[in-house]
Design a protein around this motif. Structure first.
Motif, PDB file in Angstrom:
ATOM      1  N   ARG A 205       2.310   4.647  -4.795  1.00 33.98           N
ATOM      2  CA  ARG A 205       1.217   5.637  -5.427  1.00 33.98           C
ATOM      3  C   ARG A 205       0.020   5.013  -5.658  1.00 33.98           C
ATOM      4  NH1 ARG A 205       3.616   9.477  -9.774  1.00 33.98           N
ATOM      5  NH2 ARG A 205       4.700  10.203  -8.108  1.00 33.98           N
ATOM      6  N   TRP A 206       0.358   3.533  -6.194  1.00 37.38           N
ATOM      7  CA  TRP A 206      -0.903   2.842  -6.748  1.00 37.38           C
ATOM      8  C   TRP A 206      -1.253   1.915  -5.617  1.00 37.38           C
ATOM      9  CZ3 TRP A 206       3.702   2.425 -10.258  1.00 37.38           C
ATOM     10  CH2 TRP A 206       3.866   3.795 -10.990  1.00 37.38           C
ATOM     11  N   ILE A 207      -0.407   1.216  -4.951  1.00 33.31           N
ATOM     12  CA  ILE A 207      -0.839   0.136  -3.934  1.00 33.31           C
ATOM     13  C   ILE A 207      -0.825   0.638  -2.418  1.00 33.31           C
ATOM     14  CG2 ILE A 207      -0.135  -1.554  -5.647  1.00 33.31           C
ATOM     15  CD1 ILE A 207       2.426  -1.995  -3.828  1.00 33.31           C
ATOM     16  N   GLY A 208      -0.378   1.654  -2.282  1.00 39.65           N
ATOM     17  CA  GLY A 208      -0.402   2.141  -0.843  1.00 39.65           C
ATOM     18  C   GLY A 208       0.968   1.890  -0.228  1.00 39.65           C
ATOM     19  N   TYR A 209       1.253   2.370   0.856  1.00 38.64           N
ATOM     20  CA  TYR A 209       2.299   2.338   1.617  1.00 38.64           C
ATOM     21  C   TYR A 209       1.976   2.511   3.316  1.00 38.64           C
ATOM     22  CZ  TYR A 209       2.779   7.390   1.772  1.00 38.64           C
ATOM     23  OH  TYR A 209       2.345   8.585   1.820  1.00 38.64           O
ATOM     24  N   ILE A 210       3.076   1.826   4.099  1.00 38.62           N
ATOM     25  CA  ILE A 210       2.675   1.891   5.621  1.00 38.62           C
ATOM     26  C   ILE A 210       3.673   2.977   6.028  1.00 38.62           C
ATOM     27  CG2 ILE A 210       2.410   0.487   7.745  1.00 38.62           C
ATOM     28  CD1 ILE A 210       2.287  -2.092   6.133  1.00 38.62           C
ATOM     29  N   PRO A 211       3.331   3.873   6.870  1.00 33.34           N
ATOM     30  CA  PRO A 211       4.301   5.015   7.106  1.00 33.34           C
ATOM     31  C   PRO A 211       4.983   4.690   8.271  1.00 33.34           C
ATOM     32  CG  PRO A 211       2.052   6.099   7.043  1.00 33.34           C
ATOM     33  CD  PRO A 211       1.611   4.505   6.644  1.00 33.34           C
ATOM     34  N   LEU A 212       6.434   5.396   8.088  1.00 39.02           N
ATOM     35  CA  LEU A 212       7.380   5.069   9.260  1.00 39.02           C
ATOM     36  C   LEU A 212       6.825   5.815  10.432  1.00 39.02           C
ATOM     37  CD1 LEU A 212       9.815   3.500  10.041  1.00 39.02           C
ATOM     38  CD2 LEU A 212      11.022   5.569   9.304  1.00 39.02           C
ATOM     39  N   SER A 213       6.652   5.505  11.742  1.00 35.75           N
ATOM     40  CA  SER A 213       6.232   6.371  12.880  1.00 35.75           C
ATOM     41  C   SER A 213       7.531   6.978  13.257  1.00 35.75           C
ATOM     42  CB  SER A 213       5.668   5.304  13.956  1.00 35.75           C
ATOM     43  OG  SER A 213       5.791   6.010  14.988  1.00 35.75           O
TER      44      SER A 213
END
Length: 281
Positions: free
Chosen positions: A151-159
């Motif tokens: 929520r604070w540093i971001g994430y890389i979505p799973l395709s």
């Protein structure tokens, strides 16, 4: 194709080639330098782990020891390799609360940290130091964090889309053990073979410590920021030996195998958050 049929076919193919080939799977995920053939490149690129999207990648620490790499694929959900979280002495996964995810780790600093809260892995996973190839499909794990770091540093979505053979816009990121405090990339990789949307055979250069690291597909569009999607989790190296050469390939568990479990896990997390939210008056 049915997965059991795929694996049976794969075994037959290997057995048929056994006169000239010996396959060995090293699920500790990496060929060590002194075991690598001269033809195996060692080039990797160190990157700033504090920058997006790389800060969504982190170290997995268990019982006070740095074990592997992992990646945030949602606000509080980390994807990694199952063998990174396995307690071989008790023959089960470590409790989630004993697992730590350290995001954006770089030298003696990091951006965020959280203990685990809940762990989900394949019910068919059992640790083996040198597992049969067919069992690598079970070598994945999802760790819910106590804090929603993404929520604070971001994430890389799973395709959720299958990866096509020959895709050449891939990279592998992780904290390899010979440079444990520096996040590094193997760039401009390609997919050699998608084995039944279960295992991905690719040519990114992996080493110890890369287990659990994300295989990422980069989408580039003119005039727009690049888009990053996780398409697999690095789990092993496979050595292909013949009388004339030794070839090393990397193996990742495919996103299409993991995504149904991840989506359900995310829904469960969101429902729990909704149920725990104060009712509006």
């Amino acid at each position: 194709m049915n997965l059991s049929v795929l694996m049976s076919t794969l075994r037959v193919t290997l057995a048929a080639s056994a006169i000239g080939l010996i396959f060995s799977v090293q699920a500790s995920q990496a060929a060590k330098r002194d075991q690598l053939p001269e033809s195996y490149p060692e080039s990797r690129y160190a990157i700033d782990a504090s920058m997006k999207p790389w800060r969504s990648i982190g170290e997995i620490n268990v019982a006070g020891q740095r074990r592997c790499s992992g990646v945030l694929i949602h606000q509080s959900l980390v994807l990694t390799a199952a063998h990174c979280l396995w307690n071989p002495w008790k023959n089960r996964f470590y409790p989630a609360t004993e697992i730590h995810f350290v995001a954006g780790a770089q030298l003696d600093t990091h951006l965020a940290h959280s203990r685990g809260k809940k762990l989900v892995g394949s019910k068919d996973y059992h640790f083996k130091e040198h597992p049969p190839f067919r069992e690598l499909v079970h070598d994945w794990a999802l760790l819910e964090l106590a804090k929603p770091l993404g929520r604070w540093i971001g994430y890389i979505p799973l395709s959720t889309a299958p990866l096509k053979n020959g895709s050449d816009n891939l990279l592998l990121a992780g904290y390899r053990q010979d440079r444990p405090y520096v996040l590094s990339l193997s760039k401009r990789c390609s997919l050699i073979k998608n084995r039944g949307n279960a295992l991905l055979e690719h040519n990114c250069h992996a080493f110890e410590g890369d287990s659990g690291g994300p295989l990422i597909q980069v989408h580039e569009f003119p005039g727009e920021p690049s888009q990053f999607r996780v398409v697999g989790v690095q789990v092993a190296q496979v050595e292909i030996r013949s009388p004339k050469q030794l070839r090393v390939v990397s193996i990742a568990v495919a996103n299409t195998l993991i995504s149904p479990f991840a989506l359900q896990f995310i829904q469960d997390i969101q429902q729990t958050e909704l149920n725990s939210s104060p009712a509006e008056s």
